[in-house]
Write a protein that holds these residues in place. Structure first.
Motif: not given
Length: 494
Positions: A142-143, A387, A138, A431, A145, A384, A391, A424, A427-428
């Protein structure tokens, strides 16, 4: 000596700050008002599906308030191994509403719902160590997003509240409802602008009071039912009968629990970003265990799965009040509301459009917090940007087209019908694929990355000499003298 050192370290955390008792409960009440509509909606929907009387549905709502308050206190105050000690409000999760309605309609009744929640939550409690170790997956890309998606996916909730909350009502979407929401929205903005910091921070609560006053004067607020029913009532354990345990119902509910674990992990990380405090795997694990323990016990008191409320994360962001004890006070208020149905009926009298007007600002603040996190992400010479793009786009699908996954298997649609869990998970996974497993990544920038880096024309730097530098907004030459910078000339006619 070590004890004093640990005490000082604990007090240094923003979430450990204590406010005066009056302010603590005022801000706590603001949290209750913010999530009240959300916490009573699931029991209303499930109770109606189960064919309950209005009196039984009232008991169901009181039970959900009572358990939500206890769960909030556990999450914020914490005991060893349980509770993230972050300002997170707990309540009945929306993620399981459709599954619970399906269980009820399938013939299992409310008892099968309670049984499936208990067993699935205990299984969820057993697997929390797995989820607590995903913190390294994360990063801000990710966070940011996920936080942005949380805000965006909550906007339909605010819009529905602003329109009246009940799509079957004749005045749903009326100018009166939307006008009341707009008036509340304007009051939030006006109070946020005033110089007094206390008033600005209480803008949501004060705007709701003002909106309710406007609704009362215009005949849009109904307080006639406040005096009806019991004044004091303790939730009776297993008031609707002993739970029953059906394999199919438990499997369906287990999928809901997995979604809840994913969403709660995202909420814990999101509020950690907003509060600007350290969130590690142990803290996530403690938060998830509090979630699952609360969910496992809640059916005893006639409630359902518990999870963190994303809309209250927005309230933390917009008020800047990071103290977990403020949310603990909100949890205590929820417990009291659950024991005193008469007070619950007073809060229930707040018109839904008033909640909608405040919700627009609240949920928009969540999205803005996510955008702020995404601004810290490095986008040059990596993937990125794709991503983030993929997401958020993936998370918006169930919001833009709610029936998108209706033809998919039930387990799949349960997971991906939530825009938050969709974004979530995407994105995970992306990533990990792009930033952790770099094998196969191209050295050349893709179309998604090209153009995101800064470019300076050759003629713009032709006049610079070796040793020139830019410091504090000034151009300094190799001899340490400031070089005047001529402002760009405006085009003719301007």
């Amino acid at each position: 000596m070590n004890t004093k050192k640990k005490s000082r370290m604990s007090e240094a955390r923003p979430e450990d700050k204590r406010l005066p008792i009056g302010s603590t409960f005022a801000y706590g009440f603001q949290h209750v008002l913010t999530m009240y509509g959300g916490i009573i909606a699931p029991p209303l929907i499930i109770g109606a599906a189960a064919g309950m009387t209005s009196q039984d549905i009232g008991l169901l709502i009181a039970a959900c308030l009572f358990v939500g308050g206890l769960a909030t206190i556990l999450q914020t105050i914490g005991i060893p191994f349980f509770g993230s000690q972050l300002p997170l409000v707990q309540g009945v999760s929306f993620a399981g509403v459709s599954t619970m309605v399906a269980i009820v309609n399938g013939g299992g009744g409310i008892q099968a719902v309670f049984g499936s929640v208990m067993v699935a939550s205990l299984i969820g409690l057993a697997i929390t160590p797995l989820f607590s170790r995903i913190i390294k997956f994360f990063p801000p890309v990710v966070t940011g997003t996920v936080i942005t998606t949380i805000g965006l996916t909550l906007m339909p909730v605010a819009a529905n509240w602003a329109m009246g909350g009940n799509a079957k009502a004749p005045n749903y979407g009326s100018m009166a409802n939307i006008g009341l929401a707009a008036a509340t929205f304007v009051v939030v903005l006006l109070l946020s602008k005033v110089g007094n910091a206390a008033i600005s921070r209480l803008s949501i609560l004060l705007a709701m009071v003002a909106g309710t006053a406007i609704a009362f004067v215009t005949g849009m607020a109904d307080f006639s039912k406040v005096g009806q029913g019991d004044i004091l009532a303790f939730p009776t354990p297993f008031a609707f009968g002993m739970p029953t345990f059906e394999i199919a119902s438990i499997i369906s509910m287990l999928i809901v629990i997995l979604v809840t674990l994913t969403e709660t992990s995202a909420d814990i990380i999101a509020v950690g970003e907003i509060v600007d405090t350290k969130v590690d795997s142990r803290r996530i694990g403690d938060g998830l265990r509090a979630d699952m323990l609360s969910s496992a016990i809640s059916p005893i008191f006639n409630s359902f799965t518990q999870s963190a409320f994303a809309q209250n994360v927005g309230l933390v962001a917009i008020t800047g009040i990071k103290s977990r004890f403020v949310v603990s006070a909100g949890g205590l208020i929820l417990v009291v509301l659950g024991l005193l149905p008469v007070l619950g009926r007073v809060v229930a009298a707040v018109p839904t459009p008033v909640l909608g007007g405040a919700g627009v600002v609240l949920f928009g603040t969540v999205a803005a917090s996510g955008i702020r996190t995404l601004s810290k992400v490095e986008y040059r010479n990596n993937m990125n940007l794709i991503i983030v793009a993929a997401s958020i786009g993936f998370g918006m699908i169930p919001i833009a087209a709610p029936a998108f996954y209706n033809q998919f298997p039930a387990w799949f649609s349960t997971i991906f019908h939530s825009g938050i869990s969709s974004a979530a998970l995407m994105a995970i996974v992306l990533n990990v694929l792009f930033n952790h497993f770099r094998a196969g990544n191209t050295d050349n920038q893709s179309v998604f990355v090209a153009g995101t880096g800064r470019v300076i024309r050759e003629e713009d730097i032709a006049c610079l000499a070796d040793g020139d530098r830019y410091e504090d907004g000034k151009l300094i030459d190799c001899d340490g003298k400031e070089v005047p910078v001529q402002p760009a000339s405006k085009p003719a006619g301007h």
